[in-house]
Design an enzyme around this catalytic site. Structure first.
Site, short mmCIF file in Angstrom:
data_model
loop_
_atom_site.label_atom_id
_atom_site.label_comp_id
_atom_site.label_asym_id
_atom_site.label_seq_id
_atom_site.Cartn_x
_atom_site.Cartn_y
_atom_site.Cartn_z
N CYS A 191 -16.32 -9.71 4.51
CA CYS A 191 -15.77 -8.48 3.97
C CYS A 191 -14.38 -8.68 3.32
CB CYS A 191 -15.36 -7.56 5.27
SG CYS A 191 -15.07 -5.94 4.66
N CYS A 243 -17.21 -4.58 1.79
CA CYS A 243 -16.17 -4.36 1.29
C CYS A 243 -15.50 -3.31 1.70
CB CYS A 243 -16.09 -3.70 -0.36
SG CYS A 243 -16.50 -5.01 -1.53
N CYS A 271 0.14 0.05 10.46
CA CYS A 271 -0.21 -1.04 9.46
C CYS A 271 1.00 -1.56 8.86
CB CYS A 271 -0.86 -0.57 8.21
SG CYS A 271 -1.54 -1.62 7.34
N CYS A 326 0.70 -1.29 -0.04
CA CYS A 326 -0.08 0.06 -0.01
C CYS A 326 0.91 1.30 -0.09
CB CYS A 326 -0.85 0.09 1.05
SG CYS A 326 -2.02 1.57 1.46
N CYS A 354 -19.62 1.15 7.72
CA CYS A 354 -18.95 0.52 8.68
C CYS A 354 -17.62 1.63 8.87
CB CYS A 354 -18.58 -0.80 8.34
SG CYS A 354 -17.34 -1.70 9.54
N CYS A 394 0.10 4.82 7.01
CA CYS A 394 -0.54 4.65 8.16
C CYS A 394 0.36 3.91 9.10
CB CYS A 394 -1.96 3.78 8.07
SG CYS A 394 -3.16 4.27 6.73
N ARG A 446 -18.41 -3.52 17.25
CA ARG A 446 -17.74 -5.06 16.97
C ARG A 446 -16.43 -5.11 17.54
NH1 ARG A 446 -19.10 -8.45 13.12
NH2 ARG A 446 -20.45 -7.21 11.86
#
Length: 348
Positions: free
Chosen positions: A127, A160, A91, A84, A219, A88, A289
Protein backbone atom coordinates in the site's frame (compact mmCIF):
# COMPACT_ATOMS: atom_id res chain seq x y z
CA UNK A 1 -26.45 -7.24 3.17
CA UNK A 2 -28.40 -4.00 3.07
CA UNK A 3 -26.22 -0.94 3.55
CA UNK A 4 -27.03 1.14 6.61
CA UNK A 5 -27.79 4.83 6.39
CA UNK A 6 -24.51 6.68 7.06
CA UNK A 7 -26.42 8.94 9.45
CA UNK A 8 -26.81 6.05 11.92
CA UNK A 9 -25.48 7.01 15.37
CA UNK A 10 -25.14 5.42 18.78
CA UNK A 11 -28.44 6.93 19.85
CA UNK A 12 -30.44 5.26 17.09
CA UNK A 13 -32.72 2.38 18.03
CA UNK A 14 -31.54 -1.17 17.38
CA UNK A 15 -33.11 -4.60 17.86
CA UNK A 16 -32.79 -6.08 21.36
CA UNK A 17 -29.83 -8.45 21.68
CA UNK A 18 -32.04 -11.02 23.45
CA UNK A 19 -30.70 -13.87 25.59
CA UNK A 20 -27.03 -14.63 26.17
CA UNK A 21 -25.23 -12.64 23.50
CA UNK A 22 -22.64 -15.28 22.65
CA UNK A 23 -25.32 -17.95 22.30
CA UNK A 24 -27.26 -15.58 20.04
CA UNK A 25 -24.09 -14.82 18.04
CA UNK A 26 -23.31 -18.52 17.60
CA UNK A 27 -26.63 -19.09 15.88
CA UNK A 28 -26.90 -15.76 14.06
CA UNK A 29 -23.30 -15.17 12.96
CA UNK A 30 -21.62 -18.56 12.92
CA UNK A 31 -24.55 -20.60 11.59
CA UNK A 32 -26.39 -18.03 9.44
CA UNK A 33 -23.53 -15.68 8.57
CA UNK A 34 -25.44 -12.57 9.67
CA UNK A 35 -23.43 -9.88 11.46
CA UNK A 36 -24.52 -8.57 14.83
CA UNK A 37 -26.67 -5.46 15.16
CA UNK A 38 -25.46 -2.36 16.95
CA UNK A 39 -27.06 -3.29 20.26
CA UNK A 40 -25.73 -6.83 19.97
CA UNK A 41 -22.19 -5.58 19.32
CA UNK A 42 -22.51 -3.40 22.41
CA UNK A 43 -23.60 -6.43 24.44
CA UNK A 44 -20.39 -8.23 23.39
CA UNK A 45 -18.26 -5.20 24.26
CA UNK A 46 -19.90 -5.10 27.71
CA UNK A 47 -19.18 -8.75 28.53
CA UNK A 48 -17.15 -9.29 31.70
CA UNK A 49 -13.46 -10.08 31.30
CA UNK A 50 -13.95 -13.69 32.40
CA UNK A 51 -15.84 -14.29 29.12
CA UNK A 52 -13.11 -12.89 26.89
CA UNK A 53 -11.71 -16.31 25.98
CA UNK A 54 -15.19 -17.52 25.06
CA UNK A 55 -15.82 -14.48 22.85
CA UNK A 56 -12.45 -14.87 21.11
CA UNK A 57 -13.01 -18.58 20.52
CA UNK A 58 -16.39 -17.91 18.89
CA UNK A 59 -14.92 -15.11 16.77
CA UNK A 60 -12.19 -17.52 15.61
CA UNK A 61 -14.82 -20.09 14.64
CA UNK A 62 -16.63 -17.42 12.63
CA UNK A 63 -13.41 -16.40 10.90
CA UNK A 64 -12.54 -20.01 10.02
CA UNK A 65 -16.02 -20.82 8.71
CA UNK A 66 -16.68 -17.67 6.70
CA UNK A 67 -13.14 -16.59 5.71
CA UNK A 68 -10.99 -19.71 5.93
CA UNK A 69 -7.59 -20.29 7.57
CA UNK A 70 -5.40 -18.13 5.30
CA UNK A 71 -3.88 -14.86 6.52
CA UNK A 72 -3.39 -11.91 4.16
CA UNK A 73 -0.06 -10.15 4.70
CA UNK A 74 0.49 -6.51 3.68
CA UNK A 75 3.28 -3.96 3.82
CA UNK A 76 2.82 -0.19 3.67
CA UNK A 77 5.11 2.71 2.79
CA UNK A 78 4.72 6.47 2.87
CA UNK A 79 5.24 8.18 -0.47
CA UNK A 80 4.64 11.61 1.06
CA UNK A 81 5.18 12.01 4.80
CA UNK A 82 4.15 14.89 7.08
CA UNK A 83 2.92 18.39 6.33
CA UNK A 84 -0.73 17.35 6.04
CA UNK A 85 -3.19 20.29 6.30
CA UNK A 86 -5.82 18.28 8.20
CA UNK A 87 -6.15 18.18 11.99
CA UNK A 88 -6.75 14.48 12.68
CA UNK A 89 -6.05 14.58 16.42
CA UNK A 90 -4.24 11.22 16.52
CA UNK A 91 -1.85 11.90 13.66
CA UNK A 92 1.74 13.10 13.99
CA UNK A 93 1.79 13.90 10.25
CA UNK A 94 -0.49 16.91 10.60
CA UNK A 95 1.30 20.15 9.77
CA UNK A 96 -0.89 21.87 12.37
CA UNK A 97 0.71 20.17 15.39
CA UNK A 98 4.13 20.51 17.01
CA UNK A 99 5.19 16.93 16.30
CA UNK A 100 8.71 15.74 15.35
CA UNK A 101 7.55 14.55 11.91
CA UNK A 102 8.69 16.69 8.98
CA UNK A 103 7.45 16.68 5.38
CA UNK A 104 9.36 14.35 3.05
CA UNK A 105 8.90 12.56 -0.28
CA UNK A 106 10.01 9.05 -1.25
CA UNK A 107 11.49 8.66 -4.73
CA UNK A 108 10.35 5.96 -7.13
CA UNK A 109 13.49 3.82 -6.75
CA UNK A 110 13.01 3.57 -3.00
CA UNK A 111 9.32 2.89 -3.49
CA UNK A 112 10.14 -0.07 -5.74
CA UNK A 113 12.71 -1.34 -3.26
CA UNK A 114 10.12 -1.17 -0.47
CA UNK A 115 7.70 -3.17 -2.64
CA UNK A 116 10.40 -5.79 -3.29
CA UNK A 117 11.16 -6.15 0.41
CA UNK A 118 7.45 -6.45 1.17
CA UNK A 119 7.00 -9.16 -1.47
CA UNK A 120 9.86 -11.15 0.06
CA UNK A 121 7.82 -11.57 3.25
CA UNK A 122 5.13 -13.39 1.27
CA UNK A 123 2.85 -10.35 1.32
CA UNK A 124 0.23 -10.07 -1.41
CA UNK A 125 -0.55 -6.38 -0.87
CA UNK A 126 1.64 -3.27 -0.94
CA UNK A 127 0.00 0.00 0.00
CA UNK A 128 1.27 3.43 -1.09
CA UNK A 129 0.27 6.05 1.47
CA UNK A 130 0.42 9.85 1.41
CA UNK A 131 -0.26 12.34 4.19
CA UNK A 132 -2.61 14.68 2.34
CA UNK A 133 -6.20 15.89 2.37
CA UNK A 134 -6.41 14.56 -1.16
CA UNK A 135 -3.94 14.11 -4.04
CA UNK A 136 -2.87 17.02 -6.25
CA UNK A 137 -1.52 16.66 -9.79
CA UNK A 138 2.08 16.18 -8.56
CA UNK A 139 1.11 13.36 -6.23
CA UNK A 140 -1.03 11.63 -8.84
CA UNK A 141 1.92 11.70 -11.23
CA UNK A 142 4.23 10.26 -8.55
CA UNK A 143 1.72 7.50 -7.86
CA UNK A 144 1.36 6.75 -11.57
CA UNK A 145 5.14 6.49 -11.99
CA UNK A 146 5.51 4.44 -8.84
CA UNK A 147 2.82 1.91 -9.76
CA UNK A 148 4.26 1.48 -13.25
CA UNK A 149 7.74 0.88 -11.84
CA UNK A 150 6.48 -1.59 -9.23
CA UNK A 151 4.46 -3.54 -11.80
CA UNK A 152 7.56 -3.83 -14.00
CA UNK A 153 9.62 -5.45 -11.24
CA UNK A 154 7.41 -6.88 -8.48
CA UNK A 155 4.59 -9.42 -8.51
CA UNK A 156 2.31 -7.88 -5.88
CA UNK A 157 -1.07 -6.15 -5.65
CA UNK A 158 -0.80 -2.38 -5.26
CA UNK A 159 -3.15 -0.50 -2.97
CA UNK A 160 -3.29 3.25 -2.28
CA UNK A 161 -4.28 5.53 0.58
CA UNK A 162 -4.26 9.12 -0.66
CA UNK A 163 -7.06 10.82 1.25
CA UNK A 164 -10.32 12.11 -0.16
CA UNK A 165 -10.78 11.82 -3.92
CA UNK A 166 -12.68 13.43 -6.75
CA UNK A 167 -14.50 11.24 -9.24
CA UNK A 168 -11.79 11.96 -11.82
CA UNK A 169 -9.08 10.80 -9.41
CA UNK A 170 -11.03 7.66 -8.56
CA UNK A 171 -11.27 6.85 -12.27
CA UNK A 172 -7.53 7.51 -12.75
CA UNK A 173 -6.54 5.18 -9.92
CA UNK A 174 -8.83 2.45 -11.21
CA UNK A 175 -7.26 2.83 -14.66
CA UNK A 176 -3.78 2.50 -13.10
CA UNK A 177 -4.82 -0.90 -11.79
CA UNK A 178 -5.01 -0.03 -8.10
CA UNK A 179 -6.32 -3.18 -6.46
CA UNK A 180 -7.63 -1.72 -3.21
CA UNK A 181 -8.13 1.77 -1.84
CA UNK A 182 -7.78 2.56 1.86
CA UNK A 183 -9.65 5.44 3.39
CA UNK A 184 -10.50 5.01 7.05
CA UNK A 185 -13.66 6.41 8.60
CA UNK A 186 -11.52 6.34 11.80
CA UNK A 187 -14.38 6.28 14.31
CA UNK A 188 -18.15 6.41 14.71
CA UNK A 189 -19.96 9.21 12.94
CA UNK A 190 -21.18 10.59 16.28
CA UNK A 191 -17.60 10.78 17.63
CA UNK A 192 -15.88 12.02 14.47
CA UNK A 193 -16.14 15.79 15.29
CA UNK A 194 -14.08 15.09 18.43
CA UNK A 195 -11.34 13.57 16.28
CA UNK A 196 -11.25 15.73 13.13
CA UNK A 197 -12.62 19.24 12.49
CA UNK A 198 -11.14 20.15 9.09
CA UNK A 199 -13.35 17.75 7.13
CA UNK A 200 -16.39 15.60 7.79
CA UNK A 201 -17.15 11.91 8.23
CA UNK A 202 -19.56 12.26 5.31
CA UNK A 203 -16.78 13.43 2.98
CA UNK A 204 -14.85 10.26 3.75
CA UNK A 205 -17.97 8.16 3.21
CA UNK A 206 -18.51 9.76 -0.22
CA UNK A 207 -14.98 8.88 -1.35
CA UNK A 208 -15.53 5.27 -0.32
CA UNK A 209 -18.77 5.05 -2.28
CA UNK A 210 -17.00 6.29 -5.42
CA UNK A 211 -14.17 3.79 -4.90
CA UNK A 212 -16.65 0.93 -4.62
CA UNK A 213 -18.55 2.04 -7.73
CA UNK A 214 -15.28 2.19 -9.73
CA UNK A 215 -14.58 -1.48 -9.04
CA UNK A 216 -11.67 -1.12 -6.62
CA UNK A 217 -11.77 -3.05 -3.37
CA UNK A 218 -12.64 -0.94 -0.33
CA UNK A 219 -10.36 -0.92 2.71
CA UNK A 220 -11.86 1.03 5.60
CA UNK A 221 -11.29 0.84 9.33
CA UNK A 222 -10.24 3.07 12.15
CA UNK A 223 -8.58 3.50 15.53
CA UNK A 224 -9.72 2.12 18.87
CA UNK A 225 -9.07 4.17 22.00
CA UNK A 226 -9.65 7.78 20.90
CA UNK A 227 -12.00 8.59 23.76
CA UNK A 228 -15.03 6.93 22.21
CA UNK A 229 -17.63 5.22 24.40
CA UNK A 230 -18.45 1.54 24.05
CA UNK A 231 -21.74 2.64 22.51
CA UNK A 232 -19.85 4.58 19.86
CA UNK A 233 -17.51 1.65 19.26
CA UNK A 234 -20.56 -0.52 18.56
CA UNK A 235 -21.96 2.22 16.33
CA UNK A 236 -18.72 2.27 14.36
CA UNK A 237 -18.68 -1.51 13.84
CA UNK A 238 -22.18 -1.45 12.36
CA UNK A 239 -21.47 1.60 10.19
CA UNK A 240 -18.48 -0.26 8.76
CA UNK A 241 -20.63 -3.33 8.15
CA UNK A 242 -23.09 -1.16 6.25
CA UNK A 243 -20.29 -0.02 3.97
CA UNK A 244 -19.53 -3.68 3.14
CA UNK A 245 -15.75 -3.17 2.97
CA UNK A 246 -13.44 -5.84 1.63
CA UNK A 247 -11.01 -5.10 4.45
CA UNK A 248 -11.19 -3.47 7.88
CA UNK A 249 -7.85 -2.51 9.45
CA UNK A 250 -8.10 -2.25 13.24
CA UNK A 251 -5.62 0.19 14.76
CA UNK A 252 -5.14 0.91 18.45
CA UNK A 253 -4.26 4.45 19.49
CA UNK A 254 -0.60 5.36 19.83
CA UNK A 255 -0.62 8.64 21.82
CA UNK A 256 1.92 10.42 19.61
CA UNK A 257 3.78 13.35 21.22
CA UNK A 258 2.66 16.75 20.00
CA UNK A 259 -0.81 15.61 18.96
CA UNK A 260 -4.05 16.54 20.76
CA UNK A 261 -4.43 12.88 21.78
CA UNK A 262 -0.97 12.62 23.33
CA UNK A 263 -2.55 12.60 26.79
CA UNK A 264 -4.85 9.63 26.17
CA UNK A 265 -3.98 6.28 27.68
CA UNK A 266 -2.98 3.31 25.55
CA UNK A 267 -5.96 0.96 25.16
CA UNK A 268 -5.88 -1.97 27.57
CA UNK A 269 -5.19 -5.41 26.14
CA UNK A 270 -8.38 -7.13 27.31
CA UNK A 271 -10.50 -4.23 26.07
CA UNK A 272 -8.73 -4.31 22.69
CA UNK A 273 -9.19 -8.07 22.33
CA UNK A 274 -12.91 -7.90 23.16
CA UNK A 275 -13.17 -5.23 20.47
CA UNK A 276 -11.47 -7.58 17.99
CA UNK A 277 -14.01 -10.30 18.78
CA UNK A 278 -16.95 -7.90 18.55
CA UNK A 279 -15.84 -6.53 15.19
CA UNK A 280 -15.46 -10.05 13.79
CA UNK A 281 -18.98 -10.88 14.95
CA UNK A 282 -20.25 -7.71 13.23
CA UNK A 283 -18.25 -8.42 10.04
CA UNK A 284 -18.20 -12.20 9.59
CA UNK A 285 -16.89 -12.27 6.00
CA UNK A 286 -14.56 -9.26 5.95
CA UNK A 287 -10.76 -9.27 5.97
CA UNK A 288 -10.06 -8.05 9.52
CA UNK A 289 -6.50 -6.78 9.71
CA UNK A 290 -4.24 -6.12 12.69
CA UNK A 291 -2.71 -2.70 12.06
CA UNK A 292 -0.97 0.05 14.04
CA UNK A 293 -0.64 0.05 17.81
CA UNK A 294 -1.09 -3.67 18.39
CA UNK A 295 2.48 -4.07 19.67
CA UNK A 296 2.00 -1.38 22.31
CA UNK A 297 -1.49 -2.48 23.34
CA UNK A 298 -1.26 -6.26 23.07
CA UNK A 299 2.37 -7.37 22.98
CA UNK A 300 3.34 -10.76 21.57
CA UNK A 301 0.88 -12.90 23.53
CA UNK A 302 -2.03 -10.57 22.84
CA UNK A 303 -1.24 -10.55 19.14
CA UNK A 304 -1.46 -14.34 19.10
CA UNK A 305 -4.77 -14.17 20.97
CA UNK A 306 -6.08 -11.74 18.36
CA UNK A 307 -5.03 -13.99 15.51
CA UNK A 308 -6.97 -16.76 17.26
CA UNK A 309 -9.87 -14.38 17.94
CA UNK A 310 -11.09 -13.37 14.50
CA UNK A 311 -8.20 -11.55 12.84
CA UNK A 312 -7.21 -12.91 9.40
CA UNK A 313 -4.80 -10.30 8.06
CA UNK A 314 -1.79 -8.41 9.31
CA UNK A 315 0.45 -5.48 8.39
CA UNK A 316 4.10 -6.43 8.74
CA UNK A 317 6.96 -4.03 9.40
CA UNK A 318 6.54 -0.38 10.31
CA UNK A 319 3.43 1.82 10.23
CA UNK A 320 4.38 5.04 8.46
CA UNK A 321 5.75 7.22 11.31
CA UNK A 322 5.34 4.55 14.01
CA UNK A 323 7.61 1.54 14.40
CA UNK A 324 6.17 -1.95 14.23
CA UNK A 325 8.15 -5.07 14.91
CA UNK A 326 10.34 -6.94 12.44
CA UNK A 327 8.30 -8.75 9.77
CA UNK A 328 10.11 -11.98 10.64
CA UNK A 329 8.51 -12.01 14.09
CA UNK A 330 5.02 -11.88 12.65
CA UNK A 331 5.83 -14.51 10.04
CA UNK A 332 7.24 -16.75 12.78
CA UNK A 333 4.05 -16.21 14.78
CA UNK A 334 1.90 -17.29 11.83
CA UNK A 335 4.05 -20.38 11.38
CA UNK A 336 3.74 -21.24 15.08
CA UNK A 337 -0.03 -20.84 14.86
CA UNK A 338 -0.06 -22.95 11.67
CA UNK A 339 -1.80 -20.19 9.73
CA UNK A 340 -0.97 -20.27 6.01
CA UNK A 341 -0.24 -17.01 4.19
CA UNK A 342 -2.72 -16.32 1.42
CA UNK A 343 -1.19 -16.73 -2.04
CA UNK A 344 -1.17 -13.83 -4.50
CA UNK A 345 -3.41 -15.63 -7.00
CA UNK A 346 -6.07 -16.00 -4.28
CA UNK A 347 -6.38 -12.21 -3.93
CA UNK A 348 -6.74 -11.24 -7.60
Amino acid sequence: MTAVDPSTTAEDAAPDAGGDILAVAREQVLERGEGLSQEQVLAVLQLPSDRLSEALALAHEVRMRHCGPEVEVEGIVSLKTGGCPEDCHFCSQSGLFESPVRAAWLDVDRLVEAAKQTAKTGATEFCIVAAVRGPDAKLMEQVRAGIAAIRAEVDINVACSLGMLTQEQVDELAAMGVHRYNHNLETARSHFPEVVTTHSWEERWETLQMVRAAGMEVCCGGIVGMGESLEQRAEFAVQLAGLEPDEVPLNFLIPNPGTPFAHLEVPQGADALMTVAAFRLALPRTVLRFAGGRELTLGDLGAEQGMLGGVNAIIVGNYLTNLGRPAEQDLDMLETLKMPIKALNDTL
